[in-house]
Scaffold this motif. Structure first.
Motif, mmCIF file in Angstrom:
data_model
loop_
_atom_site.group_PDB
_atom_site.id
_atom_site.type_symbol
_atom_site.label_atom_id
_atom_site.label_comp_id
_atom_site.label_asym_id
_atom_site.label_seq_id
_atom_site.Cartn_x
_atom_site.Cartn_y
_atom_site.Cartn_z
ATOM 1 N N LEU A 1 55.339 12.093 6.480
ATOM 2 C CA LEU A 1 55.819 13.403 6.508
ATOM 3 C C LEU A 1 55.401 14.273 4.975
ATOM 4 O O LEU A 1 55.054 15.527 5.071
ATOM 5 C CB LEU A 1 57.052 13.515 6.687
ATOM 6 C CG LEU A 1 57.930 14.725 6.999
ATOM 7 C CD1 LEU A 1 57.205 15.460 8.128
ATOM 8 C CD2 LEU A 1 59.369 14.680 7.244
ATOM 9 N N LEU B 1 60.695 18.077 15.142
ATOM 10 C CA LEU B 1 60.223 17.320 14.052
ATOM 11 C C LEU B 1 61.251 16.327 13.448
ATOM 12 O O LEU B 1 62.312 16.764 12.916
ATOM 13 C CB LEU B 1 59.752 18.249 12.745
ATOM 14 C CG LEU B 1 58.935 17.799 11.480
ATOM 15 C CD1 LEU B 1 57.867 16.984 11.902
ATOM 16 C CD2 LEU B 1 58.780 18.892 10.527
ATOM 17 N N ASN C 1 53.572 7.990 14.399
ATOM 18 C CA ASN C 1 54.493 8.191 13.150
ATOM 19 C C ASN C 1 53.321 8.490 12.014
ATOM 20 O O ASN C 1 52.265 7.878 11.854
ATOM 21 C CB ASN C 1 55.127 6.832 12.806
ATOM 22 C CG ASN C 1 56.396 6.646 13.724
ATOM 23 O OD1 ASN C 1 56.968 7.627 14.131
ATOM 24 N ND2 ASN C 1 56.502 5.381 14.196
ATOM 25 N N GLY D 1 57.023 10.504 9.705
ATOM 26 C CA GLY D 1 57.441 11.757 10.564
ATOM 27 C C GLY D 1 56.973 11.651 11.998
ATOM 28 O O GLY D 1 56.013 10.676 12.201
ATOM 29 N N HIS D 2 57.424 12.399 12.827
ATOM 30 C CA HIS D 2 57.100 12.301 14.180
ATOM 31 C C HIS D 2 57.349 13.535 14.820
ATOM 32 O O HIS D 2 58.458 14.312 14.690
ATOM 33 C CB HIS D 2 58.224 11.116 15.007
ATOM 34 C CG HIS D 2 57.231 10.696 16.078
ATOM 35 N ND1 HIS D 2 56.883 9.038 16.118
ATOM 36 C CD2 HIS D 2 56.667 11.132 17.119
ATOM 37 C CE1 HIS D 2 56.317 9.071 17.488
ATOM 38 N NE2 HIS D 2 56.106 10.319 18.040
ATOM 39 N N THR E 1 57.561 23.259 3.035
ATOM 40 C CA THR E 1 57.680 22.115 2.172
ATOM 41 C C THR E 1 58.456 22.429 0.960
ATOM 42 O O THR E 1 58.240 21.737 0.056
ATOM 43 C CB THR E 1 56.303 21.384 1.907
ATOM 44 O OG1 THR E 1 55.546 22.713 1.467
ATOM 45 C CG2 THR E 1 55.680 20.994 2.992
ATOM 46 N N GLY F 1 62.010 13.709 10.481
ATOM 47 C CA GLY F 1 61.882 12.999 9.315
ATOM 48 C C GLY F 1 62.921 12.127 8.768
ATOM 49 O O GLY F 1 63.426 11.374 9.787
ATOM 50 N N ASN G 1 59.011 8.335 4.516
ATOM 51 C CA ASN G 1 57.903 9.042 4.501
ATOM 52 C C ASN G 1 57.489 9.365 6.212
ATOM 53 O O ASN G 1 56.465 9.617 6.546
ATOM 54 C CB ASN G 1 56.675 8.410 4.173
ATOM 55 C CG ASN G 1 56.527 7.132 4.239
ATOM 56 O OD1 ASN G 1 57.158 6.466 5.115
ATOM 57 N ND2 ASN G 1 55.626 6.529 3.391
#
Ligand SMILES: *[C@@H]1O[C@H](CO)[C@@H](O)[C@H](O)[C@H]1NC(C)=O
Ligand SMILES: *[C@@H]1O[C@H](CO)[C@@H](O)[C@H](O)[C@H]1NC(C)=O
Length: 133
Positions: A91, A115, A88, A71-72, A59, A117, A69
């Motif tokens: 993130l 990943l 979802n 993320g998956h 991060t 984003g 925002n």
């Protein structure tokens, strides 16, 4: 939901939208595209089917203006995203870690995590094994 996604295709689609003049799927490096580095699983990581594990990422370099925002996380094999491991999620709020359950796949040593984003990022190959009884 469509579960089979060619990550290379997605990467080129994202590169296209971010910069229409670019035709390559080279990693993006604009300030407002956050491409978090996956820190787990990495080479040498072994996941056991059915157990809970954490996907973690750096991060350090979240852009100050924020990121979208969504993320998956997907499990990939031979660079194709084959199984969705998450819904979802946010993130940024996830703060570098998301817990997933290792799916019941054929044990092998060439799985990867994707990943998504702002941009898609694929991690190094790691191993999934069957549980020992
Ligand atoms: C995953 O992360 C959570 C929250 O930090 C922690 O409690 C848990 O022990 C971790 N699990 C593994 C398998 O490392
Ligand atoms: C994010 O994670 C780091 C390292 O685990 C921790 O020090 C920090 O407090 C967390 N930040 C938030 C907003 O939860």
């Amino acid at each position: 939901m469509k579960l089979t996604i060619t990550t290379a295709l997605l990467a080129s689609a994202m590169a296209f939208f971010a910069s229409p003049n670019e035709v390559s799927a080279a990693p993006l490096s604009t300030l407002d595209v956050w491409d978090p580095t996956i820190t787990s699983p990495v080479t040498g990581t072994v996941w056991v089917i059915g157990t809970e594990v954490n996907v973690t990422w750096s991060t350090d370099n979240i852009p100050p203006d924020g990121v979208s925002n969504g993320g998956h996380i997907y499990l990939a094999k031979e660079e194709d995203a084959i199984i969705s491991l998450s819904s979802n999620f946010d993130l940024v709020a996830a703060n570098g870690s998301f817990t997933v359950t290792v799916p019941d796949v054929v044990p092998d040593n060439d799985y990867q995590i994707v990943l998504f984003g702002d941009s898609g990022n694929i991690g190094p190959s790691f191993t999934i094994v069957a549980p020992t009884s």
